[in-house]
Design a protein around this motif. Sequence first.
Motif, mmCIF file in Angstrom:
data_model
loop_
_atom_site.group_PDB
_atom_site.id
_atom_site.type_symbol
_atom_site.label_atom_id
_atom_site.label_comp_id
_atom_site.label_asym_id
_atom_site.label_seq_id
_atom_site.Cartn_x
_atom_site.Cartn_y
_atom_site.Cartn_z
ATOM 1 N N PRO A 71 0.827 -1.212 0.000
ATOM 2 C CA PRO A 71 0.000 0.000 0.000
ATOM 3 C C PRO A 71 0.859 1.260 0.000
ATOM 4 O O PRO A 71 1.929 1.299 0.618
ATOM 5 C CB PRO A 71 -0.792 -0.110 1.314
ATOM 6 N N LYS A 72 0.410 2.268 -0.699
ATOM 7 C CA LYS A 72 1.144 3.539 -0.703
ATOM 8 C C LYS A 72 0.226 4.659 -0.225
ATOM 9 O O LYS A 72 -0.983 4.643 -0.449
ATOM 10 C CB LYS A 72 1.734 3.846 -2.071
ATOM 11 N N ALA A 95 -4.987 2.173 -6.708
ATOM 12 C CA ALA A 95 -5.432 0.896 -6.136
ATOM 13 C C ALA A 95 -6.232 1.139 -4.864
ATOM 14 O O ALA A 95 -5.992 2.096 -4.111
ATOM 15 C CB ALA A 95 -4.211 0.027 -5.837
ATOM 16 N N GLU A 96 -7.202 0.248 -4.588
ATOM 17 C CA GLU A 96 -8.093 0.458 -3.454
ATOM 18 C C GLU A 96 -7.383 0.335 -2.117
ATOM 19 O O GLU A 96 -7.850 0.872 -1.112
ATOM 20 C CB GLU A 96 -9.276 -0.513 -3.519
ATOM 21 N N HIS A 97 -6.232 -0.362 -2.100
ATOM 22 C CA HIS A 97 -5.522 -0.463 -0.809
ATOM 23 C C HIS A 97 -4.646 0.762 -0.537
ATOM 24 O O HIS A 97 -3.969 0.831 0.491
ATOM 25 C CB HIS A 97 -4.690 -1.752 -0.735
ATOM 26 N N VAL A 107 -7.039 9.434 3.406
ATOM 27 C CA VAL A 107 -8.256 8.647 3.185
ATOM 28 C C VAL A 107 -7.944 7.473 2.271
ATOM 29 O O VAL A 107 -7.073 7.535 1.402
ATOM 30 C CB VAL A 107 -9.379 9.499 2.569
ATOM 31 N N LYS A 108 -8.684 6.381 2.481
ATOM 32 C CA LYS A 108 -8.490 5.193 1.657
ATOM 33 C C LYS A 108 -9.143 5.408 0.286
ATOM 34 O O LYS A 108 -10.142 6.116 0.148
ATOM 35 C CB LYS A 108 -9.104 3.971 2.343
ATOM 36 N N LEU A 128 -12.809 8.253 -4.018
ATOM 37 C CA LEU A 128 -12.250 8.614 -5.322
ATOM 38 C C LEU A 128 -13.206 9.516 -6.098
ATOM 39 O O LEU A 128 -12.787 10.473 -6.764
ATOM 40 C CB LEU A 128 -11.921 7.361 -6.135
ATOM 41 N N LYS A 129 -14.489 9.237 -6.013
ATOM 42 C CA LYS A 129 -15.489 10.057 -6.691
ATOM 43 C C LYS A 129 -15.466 11.492 -6.168
ATOM 44 O O LYS A 129 -15.484 12.465 -6.942
ATOM 45 C CB LYS A 129 -16.873 9.438 -6.478
ATOM 46 N N GLN A 130 -15.380 11.644 -4.835
ATOM 47 C CA GLN A 130 -15.352 12.969 -4.238
ATOM 48 C C GLN A 130 -14.038 13.691 -4.554
ATOM 49 O O GLN A 130 -14.024 14.920 -4.763
ATOM 50 C CB GLN A 130 -15.555 12.867 -2.726
#
Length: 776
Positions: A188-189, A221-223, A243-244, A250-252
Amino acid sequence: MIIDGVTYPGVIKEKEAAKKQYETAVSRGQTAGLVKASGRKTEKFTVSVNVASESKVTFELVYEEMLKRHLGKYEIFIKVQPKVLVKNYQIDVDIYEPQGISFLDAEASFITNDLLPAIKKSFSGETGHISFKPTLDQQRSCPNCSSTLMNGDFIVTYDVNRESPGNIQIVNGYFVHYFVPPKLSGVPKNVVYVIDRSGSMSGRKMEQTKQALLKILNDTAEHDYFNFIVFDTDIIVWRDSMVKATPENLKQAKQFVRNIKDGGATNINDPTLKAVELLNNAYDLKQVPDKSVSLIILLTDGEANSGESNPSRIQENVKKANKGKYTLYSLAFGYGVDYPFLEKLALENSGVARRIYEDSDADLQLEGFYNEIANPTLLDVQMQYPENAIADVTKNSFKQYFDGSELVVAGRITDNDLNSFTIDVNAEGADQPLKYSENIDLQEKDDANKKLQYIYGDFIERQWAYLTIQQLLEKRIHADPSEKANLTAKALELSLKFNFVTPLTSMVVTKPEDKENEEESLIADKFVEVDSDPHFVINVPQKNDALCFNINEQPGVVLNLIEDKKLGIAVNGELIGDKTTNATLKSTETYFGKLGIVNKKINLRIEVTTDAITVMDGDNQTTFSWLDTVTVDRKGFNLAISNSDNVKLSFGEEATFVIVRHEVWKDNPVHRDYLGFYTIDDHAFSEEVHGLLGQFFHGVDYEISDIHSTADPNKPDATMKVKNKLLTVTRGIQKDYRDGSADNNEIPCWFVHSNAEGLIDGTHTDYIVQDIFSIA
């Protein structure tokens, strides 16, 4: 350069010396060529060629390039821009890879259906071949046009088979290790995007930035975790914590990016510090995984002119806050930025700077950069090699490894009897620690190494030198002044030794004149490549720097260089002048023509002239010529003559001198052969040692301040405080022959004027003695 059928090879010199030689030739209307590094990089070059009238000249440039693996492939870019139709136009690319080639492709940015058949591709096992041979008709921009459509890049891409993560090449005592781990799960990054929205970012730059950020968010990526800070005079933080990358977040984030408005000045300090604070809080509050990569991506198109605007203080503030924890990347959009500042800011925080060019594809450049760092798979990579068997290893510790790239380490093998070579790579993966080990039997690899040696020659050693120079140049960008001088000297030494064009060196090629005319013109220009007006270079290790000075005296004067009353050792040198007083060729240069070394304790005297070396050991006298290759090893001293141009003399293990004979061409109308004297090791001398050189054997303390420019931008002046005196000194370059070679290196030093008055004890006349064997 092939000038009227005669080939003249280029020579690598310190860049100012090369520039002067080129400009002198051009001013005389002669053919000359100059190749220099463009800006601060070693991968880009500027070529200047001057052709004398009525001359036919062919300029051939051969270069080496270290390919870097990005996104799972190596790329070779060949610029194609003939501007006219070419009857016989051909590109051939031959590839040899010991591990075998896994894929090979070629394309061109200007390719058309008509041109496509002109590209031929083939590969098998270790070798591959690409050819591009377009006919005249295929080159035409339209069926009956006389203009060409060939304008752009011809790009070859390939990768290699990898039976193990580590590929190592060992040839002639040098190794290069190329490390690519097997496919791994991503780590994760955590990314904080620090985006400039000042007034200068308006228009197309802002739109391209937004397009790139929207595409990057699509690919996140979601992580992963992320946040945005946008800045002008003020800063706006999108969320108060990391935030993840969930679909909703991502939409916001996309909506936030679309609404970014430009305006205001440029405050770089505050948003960058805020990014560090966000990441610190995220780890402290366990908002992000412990095993994760944290990045700050700063994008700006201008200089800091709001808030803290001093670049040095911004660098200091960020370095202090970050404490080496997070990697900072500086993206410099366009040419209005302070690129050296952004580069130093990134390098001091484990990252790199990248220039984004103001072209129609700027958004693709930004996306391309992100793709390179999109998928980290390893953290804290440590690469270890056999202890006590290697030296001069390049960088072998890395904060992270990004999928599709490659880690490269090179070094020198010091143990000639080494039978095996063990490599250990330790790193942190997404789920657990990882270790890769490989043991290479060097005896079993003899046949393979012979094949590599045949193919590569000294390539492995040159790659080690290239990586070392790159890293020295990178370090000096953010080094303090004393360390910077030392790093510069080391990089310059390697650049000259391995004939590399770097920011410190250039390649120059000129057509030599008739020797007599050349000698006159060189004297007229005071561009004389001689060790004249005996110059002294004093290394000051505690400051990683050097001092230098000249002594100007009349021919026949004998100067005391070293005198150690306690050890009974002295070295004196007699000055000689030039051959002629012809008014048209008059020179006031002086040189050492004779040196005397005396050791009273063992009743030894050695006289060195440009003709002979005479050893007077008690009542025994032996004379050697410079053509002799001989070693004299007697109790208390060792003398070795080699290469027809140097004598090395040692008293015990820690008092070693080198005397270099400089020869001029036989019928030189002005100059004569002369000597240079250099100390290699001075540890054996007592605290009482003195003389023009000897007084510095146990160090010298000084402080440099008020560095300021002069009429020559390459030779700034400064104030030196030494021995309670203030002296004006000049930064310059001096020749250094201490390695025993008649070929010189050049090192930067502070030059002390007026016969070193104020630096040396007393005045230079205090060091005039009666003869070459004088000793108190």
